[in-house]
Design an enzyme around this catalytic site. Structure first.
Site, PDB file in Angstrom:
ATOM      1  N   GLY A   1       4.066   3.674  13.535  1.00 42.87           N
ATOM      2  CA  GLY A   1       4.897   2.496  13.833  1.00 42.87           C
ATOM      3  C   GLY A   1       4.504   1.883  15.161  1.00 42.87           C
TER       4      GLY A   1
ATOM      5  N   CYS B   1      13.524  10.989   6.228  1.00 39.42           N
ATOM      6  CA  CYS B   1      13.567  10.457   7.595  1.00 39.42           C
ATOM      7  C   CYS B   1      14.949  10.642   8.214  1.00 39.42           C
ATOM      8  CB  CYS B   1      13.159   8.993   7.598  1.00 39.42           C
ATOM      9  SG  CYS B   1      14.007   8.035   6.347  1.00 39.42           S
TER      10      CYS B   1
ATOM     11  N   GLU C   1      10.734   1.316   9.870  1.00 38.86           N
ATOM     12  CA  GLU C   1      11.698   2.380   9.610  1.00 38.86           C
ATOM     13  C   GLU C   1      10.957   3.679   9.865  1.00 38.86           C
ATOM     14  OE1 GLU C   1      13.210   5.270   8.210  1.00 38.86           O
ATOM     15  OE2 GLU C   1      13.318   4.455   6.175  1.00 38.86           O
TER      16      GLU C   1
ATOM     17  N   LYS D   1       0.838  -1.189   0.000  1.00 39.86           N
ATOM     18  CA  LYS D   1       0.000   0.000   0.000  1.00 39.86           C
ATOM     19  C   LYS D   1       0.879   1.248   0.000  1.00 39.86           C
ATOM     20  CE  LYS D   1      -1.779   2.545   3.172  1.00 39.86           C
ATOM     21  NZ  LYS D   1      -1.639   3.862   2.530  1.00 39.86           N
TER      22      LYS D   1
ATOM     23  N   GLU E   1      10.661  15.860  15.084  1.00 38.01           N
ATOM     24  CA  GLU E   1      10.924  15.753  13.648  1.00 38.01           C
ATOM     25  C   GLU E   1      10.012  16.751  12.921  1.00 38.01           C
ATOM     26  OE1 GLU E   1       9.572  12.133  11.609  1.00 38.01           O
ATOM     27  OE2 GLU E   1      11.505  12.092  10.591  1.00 38.01           O
TER      28      GLU E   1
ATOM     29  N   GLY F   1       7.405   5.046   7.902  1.00 39.03           N
ATOM     30  CA  GLY F   1       6.517   6.187   8.133  1.00 39.03           C
ATOM     31  C   GLY F   1       6.772   6.773   9.503  1.00 39.03           C
ATOM     32  N   SER F   2       5.744   7.363  10.080  1.00 37.16           N
ATOM     33  CA  SER F   2       5.923   8.068  11.345  1.00 37.16           C
ATOM     34  C   SER F   2       6.083   7.091  12.504  1.00 37.16           C
ATOM     35  CB  SER F   2       4.722   8.974  11.592  1.00 37.16           C
ATOM     36  OG  SER F   2       3.543   8.199  11.666  1.00 37.16           O
ATOM     37  N   THR F   3       6.779   7.531  13.528  1.00 41.33           N
ATOM     38  CA  THR F   3       6.943   6.716  14.736  1.00 41.33           C
ATOM     39  C   THR F   3       5.584   6.461  15.373  1.00 41.33           C
ATOM     40  OG1 THR F   3       9.202   7.470  15.094  1.00 41.33           O
ATOM     41  CG2 THR F   3       8.038   6.665  17.020  1.00 41.33           C
ATOM     42  N   GLU F   4       4.709   7.437  15.273  1.00 34.91           N
ATOM     43  CA  GLU F   4       3.367   7.295  15.848  1.00 34.91           C
ATOM     44  C   GLU F   4       2.637   6.088  15.253  1.00 34.91           C
ATOM     45  OE1 GLU F   4       1.105  10.717  14.866  1.00 34.91           O
ATOM     46  OE2 GLU F   4      -0.722   9.914  15.785  1.00 34.91           O
TER      47      GLU F   4
HETATM   48  P1  NAI Z   1       2.100   8.131   8.369  1.00 39.26           P
HETATM   49  O1  NAI Z   1       3.025   7.376   9.217  1.00 39.26           O
HETATM   50  O2  NAI Z   1       0.725   8.345   8.833  1.00 39.26           O
HETATM   51  O3  NAI Z   1       1.988   7.433   6.930  1.00 39.26           O
HETATM   52  C1  NAI Z   1       2.844   6.465   6.423  1.00 39.26           C
HETATM   53  C2  NAI Z   1       2.031   5.351   5.799  1.00 39.26           C
HETATM   54  O4  NAI Z   1       1.286   4.657   6.789  1.00 39.26           O
HETATM   55  C3  NAI Z   1       0.999   5.805   4.772  1.00 39.26           C
HETATM   56  O5  NAI Z   1       0.946   4.861   3.737  1.00 39.26           O
HETATM   57  C4  NAI Z   1      -0.300   5.774   5.559  1.00 39.26           C
HETATM   58  O6  NAI Z   1      -1.430   5.598   4.760  1.00 39.26           O
HETATM   59  C5  NAI Z   1      -0.089   4.574   6.430  1.00 39.26           C
HETATM   60  N1  NAI Z   1      -0.860   4.529   7.666  1.00 39.26           N
HETATM   61  C6  NAI Z   1      -1.372   5.554   8.374  1.00 39.26           C
HETATM   62  N2  NAI Z   1      -2.010   5.093   9.476  1.00 39.26           N
HETATM   63  C7  NAI Z   1      -1.891   3.749   9.465  1.00 39.26           C
HETATM   64  C8  NAI Z   1      -2.313   2.709  10.333  1.00 39.26           C
HETATM   65  N3  NAI Z   1      -2.978   2.956  11.451  1.00 39.26           N
HETATM   66  N4  NAI Z   1      -2.018   1.444  10.010  1.00 39.26           N
HETATM   67  C9  NAI Z   1      -1.308   1.173   8.900  1.00 39.26           C
HETATM   68  N5  NAI Z   1      -0.908   2.103   8.041  1.00 39.26           N
HETATM   69  C10 NAI Z   1      -1.169   3.392   8.317  1.00 39.26           C
HETATM   70  O7  NAI Z   1       2.785   9.506   8.032  1.00 39.26           O
HETATM   71  P2  NAI Z   1       2.051  10.860   7.566  1.00 39.26           P
HETATM   72  O8  NAI Z   1       0.806  11.084   8.320  1.00 39.26           O
HETATM   73  O9  NAI Z   1       1.962  10.831   6.107  1.00 39.26           O
HETATM   74  O10 NAI Z   1       3.093  11.941   8.028  1.00 39.26           O
HETATM   75  C11 NAI Z   1       3.100  12.394   9.376  1.00 39.26           C
HETATM   76  C12 NAI Z   1       4.490  12.601   9.856  1.00 39.26           C
HETATM   77  O11 NAI Z   1       5.174  11.369   9.872  1.00 39.26           O
HETATM   78  C13 NAI Z   1       5.348  13.481   8.986  1.00 39.26           C
HETATM   79  O12 NAI Z   1       5.159  14.813   9.280  1.00 39.26           O
HETATM   80  C14 NAI Z   1       6.720  13.013   9.326  1.00 39.26           C
HETATM   81  O13 NAI Z   1       7.177  13.656  10.485  1.00 39.26           O
HETATM   82  C15 NAI Z   1       6.540  11.551   9.608  1.00 39.26           C
HETATM   83  N6  NAI Z   1       6.909  10.718   8.453  1.00 39.26           N
HETATM   84  C16 NAI Z   1       8.093  10.061   8.493  1.00 39.26           C
HETATM   85  C17 NAI Z   1       8.495   9.313   7.431  1.00 39.26           C
HETATM   86  C18 NAI Z   1       9.783   8.593   7.444  1.00 39.26           C
HETATM   87  O14 NAI Z   1      10.244   8.159   6.393  1.00 39.26           O
HETATM   88  N7  NAI Z   1      10.410   8.422   8.568  1.00 39.26           N
HETATM   89  C19 NAI Z   1       7.711   9.201   6.210  1.00 39.26           C
HETATM   90  C20 NAI Z   1       6.445   9.876   6.285  1.00 39.26           C
HETATM   91  C21 NAI Z   1       6.102  10.623   7.375  1.00 39.26           C
END
Ligand code: NAI
Ligand code: MG
Length: 851
Positions: A297, A348, A314, A240, A445, A292-295
């Site tokens: 994760g 990241c 990651e 996804k 971050e 994605g986000s630590t939250e």
């Molecule tokens: P996110 O962590 O919500 O999104 C990443 C992925 O997870 C997306 O595909 C999203 O649809 C999916 N996702 C969201 N909630 C989920 C859940 N409960 N279960 C499974 N999958 C889920 O990140 P978002 O909201 O796009 O960005 C928020 C913050 O996260 C950013 O401002 C940044 O600080 C951080 N971030 C860090 C990344 C990294 O590579 N370390 C990448 C993206 C965001």
């Protein structure tokens, strides 16, 4: 160095400053970038050649959006899921819009995945599994190679589509993202080829169906990082993409169709976080890989706890960019450009915290400001633009909010004099000085083009500041002194350290975090472990083996109430074994003890009933044993050999003790003998588990170094009172960790007898701490403890769930047995490299060479 050269103006002047290797991957060159003179955002009149020479200014050089727009048109303006090799309309009939953040105008409608879509994709992946595995490594290598070729053939389309959907400059998608995608598939075609013959991999088997959830910052690259190793190792995939950036994943699915990848091997379900959660929770999925986000994760860690799904995460970062006073400041400035303005800072591992040595900090700030003045923000498709658009309004708002907070908290903000385009999601490069290390902008971050700068005096202070974060993804260290760089790199808690470079990636090198940046590696040999499991484990599962504890000739330990003073009702016992903390025997905090029974319910002894407080004391003692981590492999080997020698001297005593609990004399003697051998095994490994030097196609030596994780909690199995304990504690300490061990709950007396062995073997105090008591009570405290870096748990399935769930607090690494059987007497199941991998983090240190 780093990608500093990327910003050279000659990219557009017909003399590319970069070399390419055979795969088209950019190689660093040695020319230093000349800063740009002027920004491009003001509309301009056409100039004569003479005028251009006069001003040395840039005109717009847009890449055509046409191929991407016609591709979108071919899709009818809406994309669909890709399941079992076919396009599939969303089951819920729902689509959502994806926009171009540079214009805020819609690009296409993307299918919202519903439960039926996820079910269908998982079923298709499951159905495809047997044939995909039967194809063998060479067959899979051919497909991965075909994917790589096809990505290269469509590279222009991929790059433009990526820039349109994400907002990143075309120069980055064209020269970095897409070439690295092809490189990942080539590299992993190679791993597929080698899987059956490689000495380590041939004893491994695929996991099965893998669910992969990726973010929006490097949409296609993150897809490649996940899909390539998963397919190479014989898994099938349900992926996804992020809701802001699904388009290149759809194009990738089309590539899979074009090359005739067997249906169901790669499935794509688009949608938002709800769809992601459905994949995470799906019982038909064997592993989740998430970036994605630590939250989120953390949510995924809790959601998968106890499910047996393997998990790699990651997550976020707040990576330090450490500048010593002997660094080449012009290179440093270009390094900062690459660290925090690459991809609008939505990286990241962005170097978002500059830590500059006091003497050079003012000069660096001055130079940075001058360089920032020359950066160009604007149309991502303009080949001369440095900084494109922020992915979406919501992200832009988050950046704005954090920047306002930084100002409110008293830091000095600086932005260039020019202004950003008004339409679209743009944010100027921003530098904060006078930042306090504990302020929000120094800790959180920001995920935007915003860097904070702090100062330090000594190398020790630099390390302390660098590690003053909950994250541990990456770091870069700038100094002309290679001794200093290689002294600092191991001291920074981060999965990647770039020396005099930053944000350099390659398929041959692992990438991943420490601490709240997650766990698991992507890329290189170390990344493959996330997609395989030991063959014996898979075979045992197939045979439907369930855990069979050693014949319960003895009753489990019972609370004995108030201890010690030898109350009149207790039968005669020799003594109550105490706890072992900081190299000394210690009374349990509460003063209670537990009875240990042998065959026929005969009381054979008592042990302390440790509690929370005892565990906390033990963790504190373990933290004080930091010198062990720095000891050489040879030193640790000596101590382990000595442990074996001293255990051998007590063979009879320990065998008697084990037999008194288990009632199995033959088994007891064998257990002591095997424990001695196991200590030898890890004495042997202590100076041999020494990592790799990766072949990355830059002018770089990339050192993959296994490092101790830190303080580990280890809950030992009930069934092998001495061997289970030794099999787990020995590899952990051999690798330099300090341990808090919970011995067999039912038969703890062999571990408590082991105190004497520890005392006589030069094991420094605090390296091994032993807390007896109720396993799950104690493991609960360890799993929830913020100063514990990893927990191993070999008790019940329920306990495994609890440990994985509670680990989400500080995102500690875990390794649990899920209550499944493991034969500790077997040399494949009970010892070896799996234990060493679980006891170490791989850090990749990139060191450039050349003038
Ligand atoms: P996110 O962590 O919500 O999104 C990443 C992925 O997870 C997306 O595909 C999203 O649809 C999916 N996702 C969201 N909630 C989920 C859940 N409960 N279960 C499974 N999958 C889920 O990140 P978002 O909201 O796009 O960005 C928020 C913050 O996260 C950013 O401002 C940044 O600080 C951080 N971030 C860090 C990344 C990294 O590579 N370390 C990448 C993206 C965001
Ligand atoms: Mg978009």
């Amino acid at each position: 160095m780093g990608f500093a050269q990327r910003v050279g103006p000659s990219v557009d002047s017909g003399a590319p400053p970069m070399l390419r290797d055979a795969t088209g991957v950019r190689i660093l060159t040695l020319t230093r970038a000349a800063p740009r003179r002027k920004s491009v955002h003001s509309p301009r009149e056409p100039m004569s050649i003479a005028e251009i020479f006069e001003t040395l200014d840039y005109g717009p050089a847009p890449e055509s959006a046409k191929p991407a727009l016609s591709w979108l048109e071919e899709q009818g303006g809406s994309t669909r899921h890709f399941v079992a090799g076919e396009w599939r309309d969303p089951a819920g009939g729902e689509w959502f819009e994806t926009t171009n953040p540079a214009t805020n105008k819609p690009l296409a409608r993307v299918a919202q995945g519903a439960r039926d879509d996820v079910d269908a994709a998982v079923a298709a992946a499951r159905a495809a599994l047997a044939d995909w595995q039967a194809l063998g490594g060479h067959g899979r290598a051919r497909y991965l190679y075909a994917v790589a070729r096809q990505v290269q053939k469509h590279s222009r389309l991929f790059a433009v589509l990526e820039s349109l959907d994400n907002g990143k400059p075309i120069r980055e998608s064209r020269d970095i993202d897409i070439p690295l995608v092809a490189r990942h598939f080539y590299h992993h075609a190679g791993w597929a080829q080698l899987m059956e013959s490689d000495a380590e991999l041939r004893d491994q088997v695929p996991l099965g169906v893998v669910g992969q959830i990726i973010p929006w910052n490097f949409p296609l690259l993150m897809l490649a990082w996940k899909v390539a190793p998963a397919l190479a190792m014989g898994n099938t995939v349900v992926l996804k993409p992020a809701e802001f950036t699904s388009l290149t994943a759809v194009l990738f699915a089309d590539v899979c169709r074009e090359i005739g990848l067997p249906p169901g091997v790669f499935n794509l379900v688009t949608g938002d976080g709800r769809t992601g959660a459905m994949i995470v929770e799906h019982p038909g999925v064997d592993k989740i890989a998430f970036t994605g986000s630590t939250e989120v994760g953390r949510i995924i860690r809790v959601a998968t706890a106890g499910s047996g799904k393997k998990l790699s995460l990651e997550l976020g970062g707040k990576s330090p960019f450490v500048v010593f006073d002997d660094a080449d400041l012009d290179s440093v400035v270009e390094g900062v450009v690459d660290a925090i303005w690459f991809n609008q800072g939505q990286v990241c591992c962005a170097g978002s915290r500059i830590l500059a040595q006091e003497g050079i900090a003012p000069r660096l700030t001055e130079k940075l400001r001058a360089r920032m003045e020359t950066l160009r923000v604007g149309d991502p498709l303009d080949k001369a633009v440095d900084i494109g658009a922020i992915v979406a309004p919501v992200q832009l708002q988050q950046i704005q909010r954090l920047v306002e907070q930084g100002v409110a908290e008293g830091a000095t903000m600086w932005q260039p004099s020019w202004s950003c385009p008004q339409e679209g999601c743009f944010f100027p490069p921003t530098l904060f000085t006078d930042v306090s290390p504990s302020s929000t902008i120094a800790q959180v971050e920001i995920f935007g083009p915003v860097v904070v700068s702090m100062t330090f005096r000594t190398p020790a202070e630099a390390v302390e500041l660098a590690n003053n974060t909950v994250y541990g993804l990456a770091a870069s260290v700038w100094t002309e002194n290679v001794n200093l760089a290689l002294d600092i790199a191991p001291k920074i808690l981060a999965g990647t350290v770039w020396v005099n470079s930053t944000n350099v990636f390659d398929a041959a090198s692992g990438f991943g975090g420490y601490r709240e940046s997650g766990y698991g590696r992507e890329g290189g040999r170390e990344g493959l472990w996330e997609y395989v499991k030991p063959r014996w484990e898979a075979e045992a599962a197939k045979r439907g083996e369930v855990r069979r504890d050693r014949e319960p000739k003895a009753k489990p330990a019972k609370d004995a109430g108030r201890p010690a003073k030898g109350g009149p009702t207790l039968p005669p016992i020799d003594r109550t074994a105490k706890l072992y903390v900081g190299g000394k025997q210690a009374r349990p905090d509460a003063g209670y003890s537990l009875s240990v029974y042998g065959p026929g319910e005969r009381l054979v002894g008592e042990v302390g009933h440790g509690n929370r407080k005892d565990v906390r004391n033990a963790v504190e003692a373990a933290h004080k044993a930091g010198g062990w981590r720095k000891a050489t492999g040879h030193n640790r080997a000596q101590v382990l050999f000595y442990l074996a020698e001293n255990l051998a001297a007590r063979t009879d005593e320990l065998a008697r003790r084990i037999a008194s609990m288990t009632g199995d004399e033959v088994g007891a003697a064998r257990e002591v003998e095997l424990s001695i051998r196991r200590l030898y095994t890890y004495a042997a490994w202590a100076d041999k588990w020494d990592g790799d030097v990766h072949h990355t196609p830059f002018r770089m030596v990339t050192l993959a170094m296994p490092e101790a994780i830190g303080v580990m909690g280890i809950a030992c199995p009930d069934e092998a009172p001495l061997l289970g304990f030794v099999s787990l504690v020995a590899p952990a300490i051999a690798m330099g960790n300090a341990v808090v061990a919970i011995p067999s709950e039912r038969w703890p007396l062999a571990a408590t007898d082991f105190y004497q062995v520890l005392d006589t073997s030069d094991v420094p105090g605090g390296v091994v701490n032993i807390v007896t008591g109720k396993r799950d009570e104690l493991a609960e405290t360890l799993a929830a403890h913020d100063d514990v870096d990893s927990v191993w748990y070999f008790g019940t399935a329920e306990g495994s769930e609890m440990v994985e769930r509670l680990s989400a607090g500080n995102m500690k690494r875990t390794w649990v047995g899920h209550g499944r059987p493991r034969d500790w007497t077997d040399t494949i199941q009970g010892e070896g490299q799996e234990f060493l991998r679980q006891a170490t983090n791989v850090k990749n240190i990139w060191v450039p060479y050349g003038e």
